[in-house]
Design a protein around this motif. Structure first.
Motif, PDB file in Angstrom:
ATOM      1  N   LEU A   1       0.849  -1.271   0.017  1.00 22.22           N
ATOM      2  CA  LEU A   1       0.017  -0.076   0.342  1.00 22.22           C
ATOM      3  C   LEU A   1       0.853   1.257   0.089  1.00 22.22           C
ATOM      4  O   LEU A   1       0.646   2.248  -0.595  1.00 22.22           O
TER       5      LEU A   1
ATOM      6  N   LEU B   1      -0.956   4.267  -2.191  1.00 27.82           N
ATOM      7  CA  LEU B   1      -2.779   4.062  -2.080  1.00 27.82           C
ATOM      8  C   LEU B   1      -3.225   4.588  -0.886  1.00 27.82           C
ATOM      9  O   LEU B   1      -4.455   4.647  -0.549  1.00 27.82           O
TER      10      LEU B   1
ATOM     11  N   PRO C   1      -7.684   5.076   2.694  1.00 29.67           N
ATOM     12  CA  PRO C   1      -7.221   4.736   1.066  1.00 29.67           C
ATOM     13  C   PRO C   1      -7.086   6.425   0.538  1.00 29.67           C
ATOM     14  O   PRO C   1      -8.125   7.278   0.951  1.00 29.67           O
TER      15      PRO C   1
ATOM     16  N   ALA D   1     -11.148   2.147  -2.614  1.00 28.79           N
ATOM     17  CA  ALA D   1     -10.468   0.822  -2.460  1.00 28.79           C
ATOM     18  C   ALA D   1     -11.445  -0.279  -3.150  1.00 28.79           C
ATOM     19  O   ALA D   1     -12.420  -0.518  -2.448  1.00 28.79           O
TER      20      ALA D   1
ATOM     21  N   GLU E   1     -11.555  -4.326  -2.784  1.00 30.30           N
ATOM     22  CA  GLU E   1     -11.071  -5.443  -2.186  1.00 30.30           C
ATOM     23  C   GLU E   1     -10.373  -6.669  -3.070  1.00 30.30           C
ATOM     24  O   GLU E   1      -9.117  -7.049  -2.910  1.00 30.30           O
TER      25      GLU E   1
ATOM     26  N   LEU F   1      -7.062  -5.064  -4.546  1.00 31.22           N
ATOM     27  CA  LEU F   1      -5.904  -4.967  -3.385  1.00 31.22           C
ATOM     28  C   LEU F   1      -5.329  -6.178  -3.219  1.00 31.22           C
ATOM     29  O   LEU F   1      -4.082  -6.579  -3.018  1.00 31.22           O
TER      30      LEU F   1
ATOM     31  N   TYR G   1      -1.513  -7.353  -3.682  1.00 38.53           N
ATOM     32  CA  TYR G   1      -0.593  -8.147  -2.822  1.00 38.53           C
ATOM     33  C   TYR G   1       0.291  -9.238  -3.396  1.00 38.53           C
ATOM     34  O   TYR G   1       1.572  -9.593  -3.172  1.00 38.53           O
TER      35      TYR G   1
ATOM     36  N   VAL H   1      -6.412  -9.163   2.907  1.00 39.41           N
ATOM     37  CA  VAL H   1      -6.925  -7.636   2.937  1.00 39.41           C
ATOM     38  C   VAL H   1      -8.485  -7.435   2.850  1.00 39.41           C
ATOM     39  O   VAL H   1      -9.070  -8.520   2.054  1.00 39.41           O
TER      40      VAL H   1
ATOM     41  N   ILE I   1      -9.153   0.619   4.408  1.00 38.36           N
ATOM     42  CA  ILE I   1      -8.477  -0.683   4.285  1.00 38.36           C
ATOM     43  C   ILE I   1      -8.205  -1.189   5.649  1.00 38.36           C
ATOM     44  O   ILE I   1      -7.321  -0.661   6.194  1.00 38.36           O
TER      45      ILE I   1
END
Length: 342
Positions: free
Chosen positions: A165, A170, A256, A260, A262, A265, A269, A301, A308
């Protein structure tokens, strides 16, 4: 055995040292050739750690840099904070490469170290040359280093949770909340009243609120991840003691900068840690038993009411201490990163 690299474990009596012995005894390229203890008597390693009986035949000796240099090319230091900085310079002067599990070389600024640890730093050269040993973020710098500052256990959990992040800019860099819980072994093996069984059993408590020493370490590394651009990262880090032996679970809350999603994200990652064999980005909510006795950090996440949330857990004695030390050792030796850790 002669083809193996000699490794000394300096400060052999603690929990992290026990994990180092356990892991390195299975390492095909390493021989444990020396161990030291600050106890008056020179105990056998298997007397300090009965679980190692019939696995290692080694007597601890008092710290002596000349003696260690004659037996080992690498020294893994499992000493208390402020003790390592006295041992590191004489070892390095004799050509021994060092991986330090204490906090003595994690903070780049000597004044910040003095402010948080209440002790002046006495090894300016080492502080300047130390490489922060979190392979997932600093892998290219580790193989050529002669001094590695092993990360803190809470720090590793928090940094790995937030690095993607921060790297992608972000989230807002201030007001990040890290709510973390650790097992009792995180406090070390030395007796302390708060870790006495009647005190910690069936009890759950916060400690070090607003002043825990891992705070500047987390902020420093995440600011480096941001590339030094923009404002520094500032976290509100609160640790808690949980009545279990081992493990850390951190729940991180961040604001964020834009809406955002999910799924996106989680994919971020997975991409960010695609080349990191010990980070598992999972869809479920991770739990400490999932990573217990392993070198894995499990992360997921969630997006909740526009915020987040990152949940991360690892074993504080393995990925949070001895395991990542062996990761660093493997990189320094040119071995596959996973050697002896799977």
């Amino acid at each position: 055995m002669s083809s193996r690299v000699g490794v000394a474990i300096v400060g052999a009596s603690g929990y992290a040292a026990r994990e180092l012995f356990r892991i390195l005894l299975n390492h095909p390229g390493v021989a444990i050739t020396a161990a030291t203890s600050r106890q008056d008597e020179a105990p056998r390693v298997d007397a300090l750690h009965p679980s190692l009986a019939r696995r290692i035949d080694l007597v601890c000796e008092p710290f002596d840099a000349d003696r260690i240099a004659g037996k080992a090319d690498f020294a893994l230091l499992a000493l208390p904070h402020t003790a390592s900085m006295a041992a590191v310079p004489p070892l390095r002067e004799r050509g021994v490469k060092v991986i330090d599990l204490s906090a003595d070389y994690r903070l780049a600024d000597a004044q910040v170290y003095a402010d948080w640890y209440g002790h002046a730093h006495t090894d300016a050269r080492g502080l300047d040359e130390a490489v922060y040993g979190l392979p997932e973020l600093f892998r290219p710098r580790i193989p050529g280093a002669s001094l590695i500052a092993n990360p803190g256990c809470y720090s590793s959990t928090s940094i790995l949770a937030l690095a993607p992040l921060i790297a992608e800019d972000l989230i807002e860099r201030s007001g990040i909340i890290v709510d973390a819980k650790s097992g009792v072994s995180g406090g070390g093996r030395a007796p302390k009243p708060s870790f006495h069984f009647p005190e910690c059993n069936e009890n759950f408590s916060a400690y070090g609120v607003g002043r825990h020493r891992h705070t500047p370490e987390i902020d420093q590394v995440l600011t480096a991840v941001a590339g030094g651009k923009g404002d520094p990262v500032e976290t509100i880090f609160t640790p808690h003691l949980v009545p279990m032996d081992r493990g850390i679970l951190a729940t991180v809350y961040a604001q964020p900068k834009r809406t955002a999603v999910e799924h996106d994200l989680i994919e971020l990652y997975r991409s960010f840690y695609a080349s990191s064999p010990f980070v598992r980005v999972v869809s479920h909510l991770p739990a400490t038993k999932d990573s217990s006795f392993t070198n894995f950090c499990d992360i997921t996440v969630r997006v909740v009411r526009g915020k987040i949330l990152v949940l991360a857990c690892l074993d504080n004695l393995v990925k949070g201490a001895a395991g990542v030390a062996v990761q660093n050792l493997n990189l320094m030796l040119g071995h596959p990163e996973e050697t002896a850790l799977l």
